[in-house]
Design a protein around this motif. Sequence first.
Motif, PDB file in Angstrom:
ATOM      1  N   MET A  53       0.842  -1.194   0.000  1.00 53.36           N
ATOM      2  CA  MET A  53       0.000   0.000   0.000  1.00 53.36           C
ATOM      3  C   MET A  53       0.879   1.247   0.000  1.00 53.36           C
ATOM      4  SD  MET A  53      -2.921   1.187   2.762  1.00 53.36           S
ATOM      5  CE  MET A  53      -1.696   1.469   4.045  1.00 53.36           C
ATOM      6  N   ALA A  54       0.649   2.129  -0.960  1.00 50.34           N
ATOM      7  CA  ALA A  54       1.453   3.344  -1.076  1.00 50.34           C
ATOM      8  C   ALA A  54       1.109   4.308   0.047  1.00 50.34           C
ATOM      9  CB  ALA A  54       1.199   3.996  -2.436  1.00 50.34           C
ATOM     10  N   ILE A  55       2.118   5.045   0.504  1.00 45.38           N
ATOM     11  CA  ILE A  55       1.915   6.027   1.563  1.00 45.38           C
ATOM     12  C   ILE A  55       1.336   7.301   0.959  1.00 45.38           C
ATOM     13  CG2 ILE A  55       3.072   7.461   3.276  1.00 45.38           C
ATOM     14  CD1 ILE A  55       5.107   5.255   3.644  1.00 45.38           C
ATOM     15  N   LYS A  56       0.222   7.768   1.537  1.00 42.59           N
ATOM     16  CA  LYS A  56      -0.429   8.981   1.078  1.00 42.59           C
ATOM     17  C   LYS A  56      -0.033  10.149   1.974  1.00 42.59           C
ATOM     18  CE  LYS A  56      -4.409   6.340  -0.589  1.00 42.59           C
ATOM     19  NZ  LYS A  56      -5.876   6.140  -0.486  1.00 42.59           N
ATOM     20  N   GLU A  57      -0.295  11.345   1.480  1.00 42.23           N
ATOM     21  CA  GLU A  57       0.069  12.542   2.241  1.00 42.23           C
ATOM     22  C   GLU A  57      -0.622  12.581   3.595  1.00 42.23           C
ATOM     23  OE1 GLU A  57       0.150  17.427   1.668  1.00 42.23           O
ATOM     24  OE2 GLU A  57      -0.397  16.106  -0.002  1.00 42.23           O
ATOM     25  N   ASP A  58      -1.896  12.200   3.645  1.00 45.07           N
ATOM     26  CA  ASP A  58      -2.640  12.214   4.898  1.00 45.07           C
ATOM     27  C   ASP A  58      -2.081  11.218   5.907  1.00 45.07           C
ATOM     28  OD1 ASP A  58      -4.294  14.143   3.890  1.00 45.07           O
ATOM     29  OD2 ASP A  58      -5.903  12.768   3.326  1.00 45.07           O
ATOM     30  N   ASP A  59      -1.394  10.202   5.438  1.00 48.38           N
ATOM     31  CA  ASP A  59      -0.817   9.208   6.337  1.00 48.38           C
ATOM     32  C   ASP A  59       0.324   9.780   7.177  1.00 48.38           C
ATOM     33  OD1 ASP A  59      -2.537   7.258   5.358  1.00 48.38           O
ATOM     34  OD2 ASP A  59      -1.131   6.614   3.806  1.00 48.38           O
ATOM     35  N   LEU A  60       0.881  10.909   6.734  1.00 48.79           N
ATOM     36  CA  LEU A  60       2.026  11.518   7.417  1.00 48.79           C
ATOM     37  C   LEU A  60       1.657  12.850   8.073  1.00 48.79           C
ATOM     38  CD1 LEU A  60       4.769  10.852   4.704  1.00 48.79           C
ATOM     39  CD2 LEU A  60       4.505   9.667   6.888  1.00 48.79           C
ATOM     40  N   TYR A  61       0.398  12.977   8.461  1.00 46.05           N
ATOM     41  CA  TYR A  61      -0.072  14.240   9.032  1.00 46.05           C
ATOM     42  C   TYR A  61       0.769  14.678  10.237  1.00 46.05           C
ATOM     43  CZ  TYR A  61      -3.066  17.597  11.447  1.00 46.05           C
ATOM     44  OH  TYR A  61      -3.536  18.714  12.088  1.00 46.05           O
TER      45      TYR A  61
ATOM     46  N   VAL B 276       2.933   3.966   9.846  1.00 45.15           N
ATOM     47  CA  VAL B 276       2.396   4.891   8.846  1.00 45.15           C
ATOM     48  C   VAL B 276       1.340   4.177   8.009  1.00 45.15           C
ATOM     49  CG1 VAL B 276       2.919   6.181   6.755  1.00 45.15           C
ATOM     50  CG2 VAL B 276       4.436   6.360   8.730  1.00 45.15           C
ATOM     51  N   LYS B 277       1.655   2.979   7.551  1.00 48.96           N
ATOM     52  CA  LYS B 277       0.720   2.225   6.712  1.00 48.96           C
ATOM     53  C   LYS B 277      -0.518   1.782   7.488  1.00 48.96           C
ATOM     54  CE  LYS B 277       4.249   0.636   3.472  1.00 48.96           C
ATOM     55  NZ  LYS B 277       4.945  -0.513   2.859  1.00 48.96           N
ATOM     56  N   GLN B 278      -0.390   1.695   8.813  1.00 52.70           N
ATOM     57  CA  GLN B 278      -1.537   1.347   9.658  1.00 52.70           C
ATOM     58  C   GLN B 278      -2.408   2.563   9.966  1.00 52.70           C
ATOM     59  OE1 GLN B 278       0.489  -0.395  13.007  1.00 52.70           O
ATOM     60  NE2 GLN B 278       0.409  -2.477  12.178  1.00 52.70           N
ATOM     61  N   GLY B 279      -1.962   3.733   9.522  1.00 55.24           N
ATOM     62  CA  GLY B 279      -2.742   4.953   9.719  1.00 55.24           C
ATOM     63  C   GLY B 279      -2.535   5.626  11.071  1.00 55.24           C
ATOM     64  N   GLU B 280      -1.491   5.243  11.804  1.00 49.75           N
ATOM     65  CA  GLU B 280      -1.289   5.788  13.141  1.00 49.75           C
ATOM     66  C   GLU B 280      -0.713   7.200  13.143  1.00 49.75           C
ATOM     67  OE1 GLU B 280      -2.562   4.480  15.541  1.00 49.75           O
ATOM     68  OE2 GLU B 280      -2.827   2.376  15.030  1.00 49.75           O
TER      69      GLU B 280
ATOM     70  N   ILE C 279      13.619  10.444   9.231  1.00 47.33           N
ATOM     71  CA  ILE C 279      13.586   9.718   7.964  1.00 47.33           C
ATOM     72  C   ILE C 279      12.218   9.838   7.297  1.00 47.33           C
ATOM     73  CG2 ILE C 279      13.748   7.407   6.935  1.00 47.33           C
ATOM     74  CD1 ILE C 279      15.887   6.805   9.081  1.00 47.33           C
ATOM     75  N   LEU C 280      11.152   9.763   8.085  1.00 52.10           N
ATOM     76  CA  LEU C 280       9.805   9.921   7.539  1.00 52.10           C
ATOM     77  C   LEU C 280       9.603  11.335   6.999  1.00 52.10           C
ATOM     78  CD1 LEU C 280       7.633   7.985  10.151  1.00 52.10           C
ATOM     79  CD2 LEU C 280       8.093   7.320   7.776  1.00 52.10           C
ATOM     80  N   LEU C 281      10.196  12.318   7.668  1.00 52.99           N
ATOM     81  CA  LEU C 281      10.072  13.699   7.196  1.00 52.99           C
ATOM     82  C   LEU C 281      10.844  13.884   5.890  1.00 52.99           C
ATOM     83  CD1 LEU C 281       8.934  16.483   7.646  1.00 52.99           C
ATOM     84  CD2 LEU C 281      10.903  17.017   9.114  1.00 52.99           C
ATOM     85  N   ILE C 282      12.007  13.251   5.778  1.00 56.14           N
ATOM     86  CA  ILE C 282      12.745  13.291   4.510  1.00 56.14           C
ATOM     87  C   ILE C 282      11.883  12.712   3.399  1.00 56.14           C
ATOM     88  CG2 ILE C 282      14.693  12.285   3.239  1.00 56.14           C
ATOM     89  CD1 ILE C 282      16.311  12.434   5.827  1.00 56.14           C
ATOM     90  N   TYR C 283      11.257  11.573   3.674  1.00 57.71           N
ATOM     91  CA  TYR C 283      10.372  10.941   2.687  1.00 57.71           C
ATOM     92  C   TYR C 283       9.262  11.911   2.272  1.00 57.71           C
ATOM     93  CZ  TYR C 283       6.967   7.697   0.683  1.00 57.71           C
ATOM     94  OH  TYR C 283       6.072   7.070  -0.157  1.00 57.71           O
ATOM     95  N   GLY C 284       8.649  12.563   3.271  1.00 55.22           N
ATOM     96  CA  GLY C 284       7.563  13.489   2.972  1.00 55.22           C
ATOM     97  C   GLY C 284       8.011  14.674   2.139  1.00 55.22           C
TER      98      GLY C 284
ATOM     99  N   PHE D  13      10.444  14.832  -0.024  1.00 58.09           N
ATOM    100  CA  PHE D  13      10.739  14.439  -1.397  1.00 58.09           C
ATOM    101  C   PHE D  13       9.484  13.972  -2.148  1.00 58.09           C
ATOM    102  CE2 PHE D  13      15.136  14.408   0.006  1.00 58.09           C
ATOM    103  CZ  PHE D  13      15.830  14.756  -1.153  1.00 58.09           C
ATOM    104  N   LYS D  14       8.493  13.521  -1.395  1.00 54.41           N
ATOM    105  CA  LYS D  14       7.301  12.938  -2.018  1.00 54.41           C
ATOM    106  C   LYS D  14       6.177  13.953  -2.214  1.00 54.41           C
ATOM    107  CE  LYS D  14       4.984   9.170  -3.324  1.00 54.41           C
ATOM    108  NZ  LYS D  14       5.398   8.291  -4.438  1.00 54.41           N
ATOM    109  N   PHE D  15       6.015  14.875  -1.252  1.00 51.37           N
ATOM    110  CA  PHE D  15       4.872  15.785  -1.269  1.00 51.37           C
ATOM    111  C   PHE D  15       5.342  17.234  -1.167  1.00 51.37           C
ATOM    112  CE2 PHE D  15       3.620  11.877   1.071  1.00 51.37           C
ATOM    113  CZ  PHE D  15       2.781  11.333   0.103  1.00 51.37           C
ATOM    114  N   GLU D  16       4.860  18.059  -2.065  1.00 54.52           N
ATOM    115  CA  GLU D  16       5.273  19.464  -2.138  1.00 54.52           C
ATOM    116  C   GLU D  16       4.873  20.232  -0.882  1.00 54.52           C
ATOM    117  OE1 GLU D  16       7.204  22.647  -3.708  1.00 54.52           O
ATOM    118  OE2 GLU D  16       7.116  20.620  -4.562  1.00 54.52           O
TER     119      GLU D  16
END
Length: 251
Positions: free
Chosen positions: A1-9, A149-153, A221-226, A228-231
């Motif tokens: 399952m791909a990580i969506k922007e809302d998953d990293l709120y 993240v993938k579990q929506g936590e 690391i999650l913030l780095i991902y965000g 690069f992935k989401f503007e």
Amino acid sequence: MAIKEDDLYEIKRAGYDRLRPDRAPLFLWGTIVFGGAVLVVALFGVIQADLQVNPLLLTAVRIATIILGAQILLTILFSITPISYALQKMQLIFATIVAFKFSLDTYLFFFVAADTENLPSYIFTTAFILMTSGLVLLIITIIRAFKRVKQGELRKDGEGLYNFKQTKNVLIGPGIFGLVMIAGSLARSISNMEGNIGMYFILFLCITLQYSIAIALPEFILLIYGKFKFESFIVPQRSQHRNKKGKPVRF
């Protein structure tokens, strides 16, 4: 399952608050002060040593000196506010690398001190095992972070990156292992009347620092991902992302 922007709120909130680009220099300079002090003490130990220091440790001290110099130069660069915002992706990657280095800085002093004190080999083995265990813990916490993240936590109403009931085994297990290793080695030193008990206190500080950063680094690391992935994870300068009343813009 791909990580969506809302998953990293929750990660996004941190990126706009305590992990925003203009706050990173405080951490970066702090690690330089700490790492520099550790390196100076290690250098002093090498210079003042009565016995020949292990060539590997001499090489490690030289490399650490070069790395610290490069770290200072990059920290100066990323402390300039316009640059910190313009290059915030690179700044965050640099801060993550620095945090990882910071988690290992005290081990250099420990190994140099242990070598100059001519301590038994099992003390070196204990320290190496504990350091390796800290690296394993880091890998586990990173995997666990992406799983949560993938579990929506980390969504708006999620439990966050760390939930004590679900995290206690990850946190307590390595801590108990470290204490058992230190206690076993300390008992051997006392029974054989060898070694320096103070070195075990230093080793305890080493693993406490390393294990604590291993738990904190997944957020970086999650913030780095965000970023690069989401503007929307790219933080504009504070004057630009505040409204007329001076309150942060909500996303």
